[in-house]
Design a protein around this motif. Structure first.
Motif, PDB file in Angstrom:
ATOM      1  N   PHE A   1       7.108  23.550  32.144  1.00  0.00           N
ATOM      2  CA  PHE A   1       7.000  24.885  33.356  1.00  0.00           C
ATOM      3  C   PHE A   1       8.527  24.331  34.026  1.00  0.00           C
ATOM      4  CE2 PHE A   1       7.009  24.532  38.793  1.00  0.00           C
ATOM      5  CZ  PHE A   1       6.678  25.900  38.876  1.00  0.00           C
ATOM      6  N   CYS A   2       9.027  23.153  34.533  1.00  0.00           N
ATOM      7  CA  CYS A   2       9.714  22.839  35.666  1.00  0.00           C
ATOM      8  C   CYS A   2      11.485  23.731  34.425  1.00  0.00           C
ATOM      9  CB  CYS A   2      10.189  21.120  35.058  1.00  0.00           C
ATOM     10  SG  CYS A   2       9.432  20.588  36.137  1.00  0.00           S
ATOM     11  N   GLU A   3      11.403  23.076  33.341  1.00  0.00           N
ATOM     12  CA  GLU A   3      12.154  23.948  31.719  1.00  0.00           C
ATOM     13  C   GLU A   3      12.777  24.727  32.052  1.00  0.00           C
ATOM     14  OE1 GLU A   3      12.961  22.008  28.795  1.00  0.00           O
ATOM     15  OE2 GLU A   3      12.437  20.360  28.670  1.00  0.00           O
ATOM     16  N   ARG A   4      11.140  25.751  31.362  1.00  0.00           N
ATOM     17  CA  ARG A   4      11.117  27.362  32.001  1.00  0.00           C
ATOM     18  C   ARG A   4      11.709  27.931  33.509  1.00  0.00           C
ATOM     19  NH1 ARG A   4       5.912  29.163  28.478  1.00  0.00           N
ATOM     20  NH2 ARG A   4       6.916  27.491  26.344  1.00  0.00           N
ATOM     21  N   GLN A   5      11.579  27.495  34.330  1.00  0.00           N
ATOM     22  CA  GLN A   5      11.849  27.608  35.879  1.00  0.00           C
ATOM     23  C   GLN A   5      13.426  27.512  35.974  1.00  0.00           C
ATOM     24  OE1 GLN A   5      10.068  29.328  37.639  1.00  0.00           O
ATOM     25  NE2 GLN A   5       7.885  29.309  36.325  1.00  0.00           N
ATOM     26  N   ARG A   6      13.568  26.857  35.480  1.00  0.00           N
ATOM     27  CA  ARG A   6      15.102  26.417  35.457  1.00  0.00           C
ATOM     28  C   ARG A   6      15.206  25.368  36.761  1.00  0.00           C
ATOM     29  NH1 ARG A   6      18.357  27.960  31.030  1.00  0.00           N
ATOM     30  NH2 ARG A   6      17.821  29.847  30.637  1.00  0.00           N
ATOM     31  N   LEU A   7      14.249  24.798  36.823  1.00  0.00           N
ATOM     32  CA  LEU A   7      14.801  23.786  37.725  1.00  0.00           C
ATOM     33  C   LEU A   7      14.726  22.095  37.264  1.00  0.00           C
ATOM     34  CD1 LEU A   7      10.942  24.667  39.436  1.00  0.00           C
ATOM     35  CD2 LEU A   7      13.085  24.679  40.063  1.00  0.00           C
ATOM     36  N   PHE A   8      14.390  21.999  35.895  1.00  0.00           N
ATOM     37  CA  PHE A   8      14.739  21.071  35.121  1.00  0.00           C
ATOM     38  C   PHE A   8      15.473  21.285  34.050  1.00  0.00           C
ATOM     39  CE2 PHE A   8      12.504  18.511  38.164  1.00  0.00           C
ATOM     40  CZ  PHE A   8      11.593  17.227  37.229  1.00  0.00           C
ATOM     41  N   THR A   9      16.725  19.511  33.305  1.00  0.00           N
ATOM     42  CA  THR A   9      17.406  20.484  32.124  1.00  0.00           C
ATOM     43  C   THR A   9      17.538  19.793  31.721  1.00  0.00           C
ATOM     44  OG1 THR A   9      18.730  21.970  33.996  1.00  0.00           O
ATOM     45  CG2 THR A   9      19.429  21.294  31.529  1.00  0.00           C
ATOM     46  N   PRO A  10      17.041  19.888  30.273  1.00  0.00           N
ATOM     47  CA  PRO A  10      17.350  18.790  28.967  1.00  0.00           C
ATOM     48  C   PRO A  10      18.723  18.618  28.774  1.00  0.00           C
ATOM     49  CG  PRO A  10      16.200  20.902  28.055  1.00  0.00           C
ATOM     50  CD  PRO A  10      16.976  21.026  29.518  1.00  0.00           C
ATOM     51  N   PRO A  11      18.819  17.114  28.023  1.00  0.00           N
ATOM     52  CA  PRO A  11      18.084  16.113  27.715  1.00  0.00           C
ATOM     53  C   PRO A  11      18.008  15.640  28.714  1.00  0.00           C
ATOM     54  CG  PRO A  11      20.736  15.687  26.446  1.00  0.00           C
ATOM     55  CD  PRO A  11      20.269  17.155  27.736  1.00  0.00           C
ATOM     56  N   TYR A  12      16.834  14.661  28.822  1.00  0.00           N
ATOM     57  CA  TYR A  12      16.755  13.370  29.608  1.00  0.00           C
ATOM     58  C   TYR A  12      16.910  11.668  29.375  1.00  0.00           C
ATOM     59  CZ  TYR A  12      14.237  18.385  31.026  1.00  0.00           C
ATOM     60  OH  TYR A  12      14.059  19.413  31.798  1.00  0.00           O
ATOM     61  N   GLU A  13      16.593  11.405  30.595  1.00  0.00           N
ATOM     62  CA  GLU A  13      16.482  10.268  29.806  1.00  0.00           C
ATOM     63  C   GLU A  13      15.481   9.416  29.311  1.00  0.00           C
ATOM     64  OE1 GLU A  13      19.394   8.539  29.438  1.00  0.00           O
ATOM     65  OE2 GLU A  13      20.968   8.886  31.091  1.00  0.00           O
ATOM     66  N   THR A  14      15.592   8.073  29.454  1.00  0.00           N
ATOM     67  CA  THR A  14      14.232   7.426  28.876  1.00  0.00           C
ATOM     68  C   THR A  14      14.789   6.527  29.693  1.00  0.00           C
ATOM     69  OG1 THR A  14      15.021   6.223  26.492  1.00  0.00           O
ATOM     70  CG2 THR A  14      13.501   8.620  26.754  1.00  0.00           C
ATOM     71  N   LEU A  15      13.704   5.076  29.869  1.00  0.00           N
ATOM     72  CA  LEU A  15      14.101   4.097  30.511  1.00  0.00           C
ATOM     73  C   LEU A  15      14.798   2.833  29.564  1.00  0.00           C
ATOM     74  CD1 LEU A  15       9.863   2.588  31.613  1.00  0.00           C
ATOM     75  CD2 LEU A  15      12.659   2.837  32.983  1.00  0.00           C
ATOM     76  N   THR A  16      15.366   3.377  28.008  1.00  0.00           N
ATOM     77  CA  THR A  16      15.935   2.167  27.754  1.00  0.00           C
ATOM     78  C   THR A  16      17.045   3.220  27.906  1.00  0.00           C
ATOM     79  OG1 THR A  16      13.967   2.029  26.255  1.00  0.00           O
ATOM     80  CG2 THR A  16      16.186   1.447  25.085  1.00  0.00           C
ATOM     81  N   THR A  17      17.860   4.407  27.766  1.00  0.00           N
ATOM     82  CA  THR A  17      19.099   4.925  27.149  1.00  0.00           C
ATOM     83  C   THR A  17      19.452   5.087  28.616  1.00  0.00           C
ATOM     84  OG1 THR A  17      17.905   7.246  27.461  1.00  0.00           O
ATOM     85  CG2 THR A  17      18.330   6.411  25.770  1.00  0.00           C
ATOM     86  N   LEU A  18      18.172   4.830  30.252  1.00  0.00           N
ATOM     87  CA  LEU A  18      19.306   4.893  31.394  1.00  0.00           C
ATOM     88  C   LEU A  18      19.399   3.599  31.312  1.00  0.00           C
ATOM     89  CD1 LEU A  18      19.766   6.271  33.898  1.00  0.00           C
ATOM     90  CD2 LEU A  18      17.133   5.599  34.772  1.00  0.00           C
TER      91      LEU A  18
ATOM     92  N   HIS B   1      17.881  14.647  36.129  1.00  0.00           N
ATOM     93  CA  HIS B   1      17.049  15.180  35.745  1.00  0.00           C
ATOM     94  C   HIS B   1      17.695  17.090  35.482  1.00  0.00           C
ATOM     95  CE1 HIS B   1      14.148  14.585  39.510  1.00  0.00           C
ATOM     96  NE2 HIS B   1      14.021  15.794  38.720  1.00  0.00           N
ATOM     97  N   VAL B   2      18.229  17.589  36.922  1.00  0.00           N
ATOM     98  CA  VAL B   2      18.374  18.568  37.261  1.00  0.00           C
ATOM     99  C   VAL B   2      19.951  18.897  36.722  1.00  0.00           C
ATOM    100  CG1 VAL B   2      19.267  20.585  39.217  1.00  0.00           C
ATOM    101  CG2 VAL B   2      17.425  18.768  39.706  1.00  0.00           C
ATOM    102  N   PHE B   3      20.897  17.600  37.079  1.00  0.00           N
ATOM    103  CA  PHE B   3      22.007  18.463  36.368  1.00  0.00           C
ATOM    104  C   PHE B   3      21.986  18.763  35.390  1.00  0.00           C
ATOM    105  CE2 PHE B   3      23.107  14.718  39.101  1.00  0.00           C
ATOM    106  CZ  PHE B   3      22.889  15.620  40.764  1.00  0.00           C
ATOM    107  N   PRO B   4      23.003  19.810  34.692  1.00  0.00           N
ATOM    108  CA  PRO B   4      23.070  20.647  33.968  1.00  0.00           C
ATOM    109  C   PRO B   4      23.921  19.399  32.588  1.00  0.00           C
ATOM    110  CG  PRO B   4      24.594  21.865  34.594  1.00  0.00           C
ATOM    111  CD  PRO B   4      23.210  20.797  35.472  1.00  0.00           C
TER     112      PRO B   4
END
Length: 233
Positions: free
Chosen positions: A190-207, A148-151
Motif C-alpha cells: 500500500f504505502c509504496e504503491r501510493q508513493r507514501l514510502f520509498t524503499p530501501p528501508y533500514e532495519t534496526l541493525t543497519t540503522l 522512510h519517505v525520502f527518495p
C-alpha cells in the motif's frame, strides 16, 4: 548537465510530492490517524502498525525523546507533515527558534493551520536532499517519520547532519523493516504503491550501524516497526 539518475530522482520526488499533496488536502483524516483519535485512525494503528493505545503513547514518547521541555535553541523539523504531533510541544517552547520544512506545500499549509499563529515558528518549502541552510546552523534536527519517505536517503542523512551544530542532537523516528510481517506487507503493498514510502528501508541493525558511523553517541529504541533515535554529533 542533468544525468539520467538525476532526472529519475526528480521524477520520483515529484510523484512523492503529488502523493503528499493529496494527503495534505485530507489533513483532518491524516491527523486523526497520526494522533490516534479518529475511529479509522485507531483501527489503522492497531491493525497495520500493531500499536494499541498503550504502544501508541510509547511511540509518541519515542518520537519526541530528543526534544526536552526546556529546549531553547534553534530547531529544524523535517518533514513537518501537518505538524499535528509537534505543534502542541512547540507552543511550550517560547525560547526556541523553530524552522518547519517540507517538500509538500499542502503539508506546510496544514502545519501553518496547526501552528495557530506561533511567532517563533518559520515554514520553509525545500528538498531534504538540498537543504537551503548554512553548515552547523541548528542545535537540533528532528525527523519524525521522514527517512522512510525520502527518495534519496543518502543525501538526506548527509544534509541533516551537515546543518547540525557540533554537539547538537539528531532525533526522531522511522519505519524499519523486518520486525513485523503484517506491517512490512502493508508498507510494500500500500504505502509504496501510493508513493507514501520509498524503499530501501533500514532495519534496526543497519540503522544502528549507519548512525554510529555518523554520530559520537547513538541511542536507538523501537516500538513495533517504528525505530526511535537520539544521536549527538
Amino acid at each position: 548537465m542533468s544525468t539520467t539518475r538525476d532526472i529519475n530522482s526528480e521524477r520520483l520526488l515529484n510523484k512523492i510530492g503529488e502523493a503528499y499533496r493529496l494527503v495534505g488536502n485530507r489533513s483532518k483524516l491524516y491527523d486523526g490517524m497520526i494522533l490516534n483519535r479518529s475511529l479509522i485512525g485507531r483501527l489503522a494503528m492497531k491493525f497495520f502498525w500493531q500499536l494499541n493505545d498503550e504502544k501508541y503513547e510509547e511511540f509518541v514518547r519515542q518520537a519526541l525523546a530528543g526534544l526536552s521541555d526546556e529546549f531553547s535553541g534553534r530547531l529544524l523539523e523535517i518533514p513537518i507533515g501537518t505538524g499535528a504531533l509537534t505543534m502542541p510541544r512547540y507552543k511550550k517552547l517560547s525560547g526556541a527558534s523553530i524552522v518547519c520544512a517540507d517538500y509538500s506545500e499542502e503539508m506546510l499549509t496544514s502545519a501553518r493551520s496547526n501552528a495557530n499563529g506561533l511567532s517563533n515558528v518559520e515554514f520553509v518549502r525545500c528538498d531534504v536532499g538540498q537543504l537551503p541552510f548554512d553548515n552547523e546552523s541548528f542545535d537540533l534536527v528532528l525527523s519524525i517519520n521522514g527517512v522512510h519517505v525520502f527518495p534519496n536517503k543518502e543525501a538526506a542523512y548527509s544534509e541533516m547532519r551537515r546543518v547540525l551544530k557540533s554537539g547538537g542532537i539528531f532525533s526522531g523516528c522511522m519505519y524499519v523493516k523486518g520486525i513485523n510481517g503484517r506491517t512490512d506487507f502493508f508498507v510494500e503493498n500500500f504505502c509504496e504503491r501510493q508513493r507514501l514510502f520509498t524503499p530501501p528501508y533500514e532495519t534496526l541493525t543497519t540503522l544502528s550501524e549507519r548512525l554510529k558511523e555518523m554520530y559520537s553517541s547513538v541511542e536507538i529504541t523501537h516500538v513495533e516497526a517504528f525505530a526511535g533515535f537520539v544521536c549527538r554529533k
